[in-house]
Design an enzyme around this catalytic site. Structure first.
Site, short mmCIF file in Angstrom:
data_model
loop_
_atom_site.label_atom_id
_atom_site.label_comp_id
_atom_site.label_asym_id
_atom_site.label_seq_id
_atom_site.Cartn_x
_atom_site.Cartn_y
_atom_site.Cartn_z
N GLU A 137 -8.53 0.56 -3.05
CA GLU A 137 -9.38 0.58 -1.84
C GLU A 137 -10.27 1.81 -1.94
O GLU A 137 -9.78 2.91 -2.25
CB GLU A 137 -8.53 0.71 -0.58
CG GLU A 137 -7.70 -0.51 -0.29
CD GLU A 137 -6.78 -0.27 0.91
OE1 GLU A 137 -6.81 0.82 1.50
OE2 GLU A 137 -6.02 -1.18 1.22
N ARG A 163 -9.24 8.12 -1.08
CA ARG A 163 -10.22 8.58 -0.08
C ARG A 163 -11.04 9.73 -0.62
O ARG A 163 -10.57 10.49 -1.49
CB ARG A 163 -9.51 9.03 1.20
CG ARG A 163 -8.80 7.91 1.94
CD ARG A 163 -8.27 8.40 3.27
NE ARG A 163 -9.32 8.53 4.25
CZ ARG A 163 -9.55 7.67 5.25
NH1 ARG A 163 -8.78 6.63 5.42
NH2 ARG A 163 -10.55 7.87 6.07
N THR A 197 -6.89 6.72 10.01
CA THR A 197 -6.79 5.60 9.08
C THR A 197 -8.07 4.78 9.23
O THR A 197 -8.91 5.10 10.06
CB THR A 197 -5.52 4.76 9.36
OG1 THR A 197 -5.43 3.71 8.41
CG2 THR A 197 -5.52 4.18 10.76
N THR A 198 -8.21 3.73 8.39
CA THR A 198 -9.46 2.96 8.41
C THR A 198 -9.60 2.25 9.75
O THR A 198 -8.86 1.32 10.05
CB THR A 198 -9.44 1.93 7.25
OG1 THR A 198 -8.98 2.60 6.08
CG2 THR A 198 -10.83 1.39 7.00
N ASN A 258 0.86 -1.19 0.00
CA ASN A 258 0.00 0.00 0.00
C ASN A 258 0.90 1.25 0.00
O ASN A 258 1.70 1.44 0.92
CB ASN A 258 -0.89 -0.04 1.25
CG ASN A 258 -1.79 1.17 1.34
OD1 ASN A 258 -1.35 2.29 1.16
ND2 ASN A 258 -3.06 0.95 1.64
N HIS A 296 -3.77 -4.36 7.61
CA HIS A 296 -3.90 -3.18 8.48
C HIS A 296 -3.07 -3.36 9.74
O HIS A 296 -3.32 -4.26 10.54
CB HIS A 296 -5.35 -2.85 8.87
CG HIS A 296 -5.50 -1.36 9.13
ND1 HIS A 296 -5.05 -0.77 10.26
CD2 HIS A 296 -5.99 -0.37 8.35
CE1 HIS A 296 -5.28 0.53 10.18
NE2 HIS A 296 -5.84 0.80 9.03
N GLY A 297 -2.07 -2.50 9.87
CA GLY A 297 -1.24 -2.50 11.07
C GLY A 297 -0.19 -3.60 11.10
O GLY A 297 0.55 -3.70 12.07
N ARG A 350 -6.77 12.85 0.72
CA ARG A 350 -5.70 13.33 1.62
C ARG A 350 -4.33 12.78 1.22
O ARG A 350 -3.32 13.34 1.55
CB ARG A 350 -6.01 12.98 3.07
CG ARG A 350 -5.95 11.52 3.36
CD ARG A 350 -6.13 11.23 4.83
NE ARG A 350 -7.48 11.50 5.29
CZ ARG A 350 -7.99 10.97 6.41
NH1 ARG A 350 -7.24 10.21 7.16
NH2 ARG A 350 -9.23 11.22 6.76
N HIS A 384 -5.45 3.60 -1.67
CA HIS A 384 -6.77 3.98 -1.15
C HIS A 384 -7.09 5.40 -1.62
O HIS A 384 -6.46 6.36 -1.19
CB HIS A 384 -6.73 3.92 0.39
CG HIS A 384 -8.04 4.17 1.05
ND1 HIS A 384 -8.22 4.03 2.40
CD2 HIS A 384 -9.24 4.55 0.57
CE1 HIS A 384 -9.48 4.31 2.72
NE2 HIS A 384 -10.11 4.65 1.62
N ASP A 423 -0.04 4.49 -0.10
CA ASP A 423 -0.72 5.74 0.27
C ASP A 423 0.22 6.77 0.89
O ASP A 423 0.12 7.96 0.62
CB ASP A 423 -1.81 5.47 1.33
CG ASP A 423 -2.97 4.66 0.77
OD1 ASP A 423 -3.00 4.43 -0.45
OD2 ASP A 423 -3.82 4.25 1.57
N HIS A 424 1.15 6.27 1.74
CA HIS A 424 1.92 7.25 2.50
C HIS A 424 3.10 7.85 1.73
O HIS A 424 3.73 8.80 2.19
CB HIS A 424 2.30 6.67 3.86
CG HIS A 424 1.05 6.40 4.65
ND1 HIS A 424 0.12 7.38 4.88
CD2 HIS A 424 0.55 5.25 5.16
CE1 HIS A 424 -0.90 6.86 5.54
NE2 HIS A 424 -0.67 5.57 5.72
N GLU A 452 -11.29 -9.14 2.97
CA GLU A 452 -9.99 -8.81 3.57
C GLU A 452 -10.26 -8.61 5.06
O GLU A 452 -11.08 -7.77 5.44
CB GLU A 452 -9.40 -7.54 2.96
CG GLU A 452 -8.05 -7.20 3.62
CD GLU A 452 -7.26 -6.13 2.88
OE1 GLU A 452 -7.33 -6.06 1.63
OE2 GLU A 452 -6.56 -5.36 3.56
N1 PXP Z 1 -5.89 -2.96 3.97
C1 PXP Z 1 -6.84 -2.00 4.02
C2 PXP Z 1 -8.22 -2.37 3.58
C3 PXP Z 1 -6.55 -0.69 4.44
O1 PXP Z 1 -7.52 0.24 4.48
C4 PXP Z 1 -5.22 -0.38 4.77
C5 PXP Z 1 -4.87 1.03 5.16
O2 PXP Z 1 -5.16 1.88 4.11
C6 PXP Z 1 -4.26 -1.39 4.70
C7 PXP Z 1 -4.62 -2.68 4.32
C8 PXP Z 1 -2.81 -1.15 5.03
O3 PXP Z 1 -2.69 -0.79 6.38
P1 PXP Z 1 -1.27 -0.34 6.94
O4 PXP Z 1 -0.93 0.94 6.25
O5 PXP Z 1 -1.53 -0.17 8.40
O6 PXP Z 1 -0.30 -1.44 6.63
#
Ligand code: PXP
Length: 238
Positions: free
Chosen positions: A69, A44, A99-100, A6, A190-191, A48, A42, A8-9, A150
């Site tokens: 996403e 959004r 975050t989600t 991912n 996630h995480g 952002r 993602h 995003d960051h 997921e």
């Molecule tokens: N899966 C989904 C559905 C998410 O929304 C996110 C965060 O955008 C992630 C995975 C990845 O999470 P992390 O950035 O904490 O690894």
């Protein structure tokens, strides 16, 4: 087990200056060249981090598996139908969250979600629902005929190393077993990070892990290619 990175960051950092660096597409290319199985982004509602331009350039300029996403809104549905990503993961979205925070509540809104995903499935997109590891949510996802879920690993990740780690981990394991029994394919994310990801090997039959924040964070110290390779080494042991 596949790894979707991912990114995003990378866009979060770029947007901090409102200009062009670091390049999302260049980052995605490094991840793929390092061996990642796909890129997750993602889009959004508030844009952002990832913006529309990013997802279209990921799709058109980088020939890799793209997992979009997005929230269950008609604006996003239209974008997904124009973009035609390989996969689409439907997530809940609140403006004020960092975050989600939790999974999609499929059990309370099955018909609404079924109608929402129908055109996406008809367009050939592999749709998944991001849900908490909860029996009712897994059953509801199966009832509406989605091929993938997921599982939200956020609670497990936060509990890692604490007294409730095993309890949160057991929820993931049980939810995966139920999902497989019902014919669903299961991803997770996630995480997850370099310390807690190893327990995913105790859950048989997971298809893909989507990991972002920990990889992008590590890349600041070791470089993005190495950060991806280090994570792949952990994921591939699974
Ligand atoms: N899966 C989904 C559905 C998410 O929304 C996110 C965060 O955008 C992630 C995975 C990845 O999470 P992390 O950035 O904490 O690894």
């Amino acid at each position: 087990m596949l790894l979707g990175v991912n990114i995003d960051h990378v866009a979060t950092l770029r947007n901090a200056r409102g200009e062009y660096e670091p390049s999302v597409i260049e980052a995605a290319k490094i991840c793929i060249d390092a061996g990642a199985n796909g890129i997750t982004a993602h889009l959004r509602e508030d844009r952002r981090h990832i913006v529309d331009f990013d997802v279209f350039s990921l799709k058109n300029d980088l020939k890799c598996r793209l997992n979009l996403e997005m929230a269950a809104t008609y604006e996003m549905q239209k974008i997904a139908l124009d973009l035609l990503p390989d996969a689409c993961c439907i997530v809940p979205e609140k403006r004020e969250e960092v975050t989600t925070e939790g999974g999609l509540d499929v059990a309370s809104n099955p018909e609404k979600i079924r109608k929402f995903i129908e055109p996406l499935i008809d367009a050939g997109i592999q749709v998944s629902l991001f849900i908490d590891p909860d029996r009712a949510q897994v059953s509801a996802a199966s009832d509406i005929g989605v091929p993938f879920i997921e599982l939200h690993t956020g609670a497990y990740s936060r509990a890692f190393g604490k007294t409730n780690e095993n309890e949160e981990f057991a929820k993931l394991k049980q939810a995966t077993s139920l999902a497989h029994l019902l014919g669903l394919q299961v991803n997770a994310g996630h995480g997850l990070n370099y310390k807690n990801v190893h327990r995913m090997h105790e859950i048989k039959g997971l298809q893909e892990l989507n990991i972002g924040h920990s990889i992008i964070s590590r890349s600041i110290f070791v470089g993005l290619d190495k950060a991806v390779i280090e994570m792949l080494n952990l994921v591939n042991k699974i």
